[in-house]
Design an enzyme around this catalytic site. Sequence first.
Site, PDB file in Angstrom:
ATOM      1  N   GLU A   9      25.765  47.561  50.281  1.00  0.00           N
ATOM      2  CA  GLU A   9      25.275  47.252  48.943  1.00  0.00           C
ATOM      3  C   GLU A   9      26.318  46.488  48.131  1.00  0.00           C
ATOM      4  O   GLU A   9      25.969  45.768  47.185  1.00  0.00           O
ATOM      5  CB  GLU A   9      24.822  48.515  48.219  1.00  0.00           C
ATOM      6  CG  GLU A   9      25.903  49.479  47.832  1.00  0.00           C
ATOM      7  CD  GLU A   9      25.346  50.785  47.279  1.00  0.00           C
ATOM      8  OE1 GLU A   9      24.153  51.076  47.503  1.00  0.00           O
ATOM      9  OE2 GLU A   9      26.117  51.525  46.634  1.00  0.00           O
ATOM     10  N   GLY A  33      14.924  69.837  29.739  1.00  0.00           N
ATOM     11  CA  GLY A  33      14.977  68.739  28.781  1.00  0.00           C
ATOM     12  C   GLY A  33      15.042  67.368  29.407  1.00  0.00           C
ATOM     13  O   GLY A  33      15.223  66.371  28.696  1.00  0.00           O
ATOM     14  N   LYS A  56      15.615  52.804  54.677  1.00  0.00           N
ATOM     15  CA  LYS A  56      16.298  51.513  54.628  1.00  0.00           C
ATOM     16  C   LYS A  56      15.636  50.593  53.603  1.00  0.00           C
ATOM     17  O   LYS A  56      15.283  49.452  53.883  1.00  0.00           O
ATOM     18  CB  LYS A  56      16.287  50.865  56.016  1.00  0.00           C
ATOM     19  CG  LYS A  56      16.992  51.685  57.086  1.00  0.00           C
ATOM     20  CD  LYS A  56      18.462  51.890  56.789  1.00  0.00           C
ATOM     21  CE  LYS A  56      18.834  53.311  56.576  1.00  0.00           C
ATOM     22  NZ  LYS A  56      20.272  53.508  56.305  1.00  0.00           N
ATOM     23  N   GLN A  66      14.254  57.035  44.404  1.00  0.00           N
ATOM     24  CA  GLN A  66      14.078  57.670  45.709  1.00  0.00           C
ATOM     25  C   GLN A  66      13.386  59.021  45.578  1.00  0.00           C
ATOM     26  O   GLN A  66      12.479  59.351  46.342  1.00  0.00           O
ATOM     27  CB  GLN A  66      15.432  57.845  46.398  1.00  0.00           C
ATOM     28  CG  GLN A  66      15.945  56.614  47.121  1.00  0.00           C
ATOM     29  CD  GLN A  66      15.107  56.250  48.343  1.00  0.00           C
ATOM     30  OE1 GLN A  66      14.358  57.055  48.899  1.00  0.00           O
ATOM     31  NE2 GLN A  66      15.226  54.998  48.763  1.00  0.00           N
ATOM     32  N   ASP A 107      26.387  52.071  54.212  1.00  0.00           N
ATOM     33  CA  ASP A 107      25.517  51.894  53.056  1.00  0.00           C
ATOM     34  C   ASP A 107      26.295  51.389  51.842  1.00  0.00           C
ATOM     35  O   ASP A 107      25.895  50.401  51.208  1.00  0.00           O
ATOM     36  CB  ASP A 107      24.822  53.215  52.719  1.00  0.00           C
ATOM     37  CG  ASP A 107      23.823  53.063  51.587  1.00  0.00           C
ATOM     38  OD1 ASP A 107      22.704  52.583  51.852  1.00  0.00           O
ATOM     39  OD2 ASP A 107      24.158  53.427  50.444  1.00  0.00           O
TER      40      ASP A 107
END
Length: 491
Positions: free
Chosen positions: A234, A79, A167, A53, A230
């Site tokens: 999922e 790093g 979405k 994302q 959400d």
Amino acid sequence: MQLDFETTTFDKEYIVLNDTREGIVRGGRDLFDRLPQAFEGVEQIGVIGWGPQASAQAQNLRDSLAGSSVKVVVGLREGSSSREAARKAGFSEEQGTLGELFAVIAASDLVLLLISDAAQAALYQSIFQALRPGTTLGLSHGFLLGHLEQKGERFPETVDVIAVCPKGMGASVRALYLQGSDTNGAGINASFAVEQDVTGRATERALGWSVGLGAPYTFQTTLRSEYLSDLTGERSILLGGVHGIVESLYRRLRAQGLDETSAYRRSVDCVTGPISRTVSADGLIGLYRKLDAAQKEEFAQAYAAAYPVGLELTHEIYDEVSSGNEIRSVILAGQRLDRFPMSKIDQAEMWQAGEVARRDRDDDALPLDPFTAGTFCGVMMGQIDTLVEKGHPYSEIANESVIEATDSLNPYMHARGIAYMVDNCSTTARLGARKWAPRFDYLLTQAAYPAIDQKSTDLDSGLIKAFENHPIHEVLRICAEMRPSVNISVQ
């Protein structure tokens, strides 16, 4: 849930979904010249992280704001192994568009916190300390809100807190933005939320963020509602549920005598191919109407057996999410991952069969199996009715239960396999899929399919009539008019 918002930058429209009026904003590249107005008072947007994302959103916003005075800067830990990837995407220390995480937070007027959920939980106190009063904190997931609630803590009272939640997976957010470079309005739809508005500019900044990502349409929600739907989605139909469904169907078909490739075609390929394409274009009712009389009867039996499984398990998942148990389990699992890393799930027979099946697949010849369709749609409708019962807005229900699956996730699953999808999403989603997929598999195998095979009188014949008359069909018809103007392409 009644929501409304005001904007002076963008044009608000209204849609009516199941007698509820919802405000939306239509996006498009022709609106990019309004972004400086939406981001009034913002000189720097800091995108924190470089996961799917974060990388997609950083590049989209940079491209959308090209030529304006707003600078997009990526912030990474010292790093970080992602630093080179960010450089290859055009961000650099020399240009001042790539820097150390906390330094970028402190210098940014809008901070988009897109690191992993586990990292947010570990670093939130230091992140809050680095935020300047009067700035805006942006999230693309409500996990941090849930974690704070568990800790009895709050966001800093001196900053705006907003969310824009595409979405679809990050790869879709970037790919559709690029595919739509010559097509106005191409992208992934998003929801937005305003949790705190200290500056009085929170709504404009949220809408500008969404439009800048390329969202064709932006819907309103709340941060709490977003993370409940959400995380539930999922773990249910978007990842965990579909994983368990196809595992159970594949084994059933193999037990009926089909060879590995044929069983894979009628289970996995069927779900991610013709079922998803048909639902995307014509809705769930369009899929049902496409079947002949005998196929509708087979669909109805599978639906009547699978719907109670989807309803029961999605209710359980929702309760685990809303109680905080699911968030706590993710945090605890994250603490174990160094010692017990997640293994890949692509070694079982079905996933190996998929590697072979995809080599010579003819998408136009894939079967639309009515039993598979009824099982998949039954579980999906179980999630839909759970979110309806819990009071979520219909735009959110449609997106989290149907549209995100058929227009973003399933095309990737079709191209590369469900196992690939599960193993290449966020840690939170991977953990959820591994935890809940076996539950869907077990209940379908142990309860749903035997009820069909034994012609059980417990199967509710009225469920298919309820399906035919469900308001989600009109909701999906309206939402279909707002789907991306180009289909996702998976290279």
